[in-house]
Design a protein around this motif. Structure first.
Motif, short mmCIF file in Angstrom:
data_model
loop_
_atom_site.label_atom_id
_atom_site.label_comp_id
_atom_site.label_asym_id
_atom_site.label_seq_id
_atom_site.Cartn_x
_atom_site.Cartn_y
_atom_site.Cartn_z
N ALA A 160 75.81 -75.31 -80.32
CA ALA A 160 75.45 -74.27 -79.37
C ALA A 160 76.66 -73.87 -78.54
N GLY A 161 76.66 -72.63 -78.08
CA GLY A 161 77.76 -72.16 -77.25
C GLY A 161 77.42 -70.86 -76.55
N PRO A 162 78.22 -70.52 -75.54
CA PRO A 162 77.96 -69.28 -74.82
C PRO A 162 78.27 -68.06 -75.68
N ALA A 163 77.44 -67.03 -75.57
CA ALA A 163 77.70 -65.77 -76.27
C ALA A 163 79.03 -65.24 -75.78
N GLY A 164 79.85 -64.78 -76.69
CA GLY A 164 81.17 -64.28 -76.32
C GLY A 164 82.26 -65.32 -76.41
N GLY A 165 81.86 -66.58 -76.61
CA GLY A 165 82.85 -67.63 -76.80
C GLY A 165 83.25 -68.36 -75.53
N ILE A 166 83.99 -69.44 -75.72
CA ILE A 166 84.41 -70.31 -74.62
C ILE A 166 85.38 -69.60 -73.68
N ALA A 167 86.32 -68.84 -74.22
CA ALA A 167 87.31 -68.16 -73.36
C ALA A 167 86.61 -67.21 -72.39
N ASN A 168 85.63 -66.45 -72.87
CA ASN A 168 84.89 -65.55 -71.98
C ASN A 168 84.06 -66.33 -70.97
N GLU A 214 85.61 -68.60 -63.59
CA GLU A 214 86.67 -68.34 -62.61
C GLU A 214 86.32 -67.18 -61.69
N LYS A 215 85.72 -66.13 -62.24
CA LYS A 215 85.40 -64.94 -61.45
C LYS A 215 84.20 -65.14 -60.52
N ASN A 216 83.30 -66.04 -60.88
CA ASN A 216 82.04 -66.16 -60.15
C ASN A 216 81.89 -67.45 -59.35
N MET A 217 82.87 -68.31 -59.39
CA MET A 217 82.82 -69.60 -58.72
C MET A 217 82.89 -69.43 -57.21
N GLU A 268 73.16 -68.75 -64.43
CA GLU A 268 73.30 -67.32 -64.20
C GLU A 268 74.36 -66.67 -65.09
N GLY A 269 75.04 -67.47 -65.87
CA GLY A 269 76.13 -66.99 -66.70
C GLY A 269 75.68 -66.36 -68.00
N PRO A 270 76.62 -66.23 -68.92
CA PRO A 270 76.32 -65.63 -70.22
C PRO A 270 75.19 -66.35 -70.95
#
Length: 103
Positions: free
Chosen positions: A14-22, A28-31, A78-80
């Motif tokens: 399993a993984g986040p849609a858009g990949g690990i880098a995204n 970083e942007k939402n922390m 709340e993320g991807p």
């Protein structure tokens, strides 16, 4: 994508849609950190990604305090969207470990 052959069974975790880098970029942007410390703080969260991509059964294995725990879980929830693991092309539940570093 982590695709591993196992006795002729193809498995992708399993993984986040858009990949690990995204996903890392999203973190970083939402922390939101309440830390006044100049040192990095790490939170380790373990959870299930179900066959429909829903996230359940959050456990925190490492965290300096409840504020970091709450923020780490908020970021993940709340993320991807998360994509379920696949075994031979069929969605399966997977247990995932995510480390979040607060700087």
């Amino acid at each position: 994508d982590e695709t591993k052959p196992s006795n002729n069974i193809i498995y992708r975790g399993a993984g986040p849609a858009g990949g690990i880098a995204n996903f890392k970029s999203y973190l970083e942007k939402n922390m939101q950190s309440n830390s006044d410390s100049s040192t990095s703080v790490e939170v380790l969260v373990i959870f299930n990604v179900n066959t429909d991509g829903s996230l359940t059964d959050f456990k925190v294995r490492k965290s300096p305090d409840d504020s970091f725990t709450s923020e780490a879980i908020r970021l993940i929830k709340e993320g991807p969207v998360w994509l379920p693991a696949l075994q031979d092309g069929t969605p399966v539940r997977d247990r995932v470990r995510v480390r979040i570093a607060f700087n």
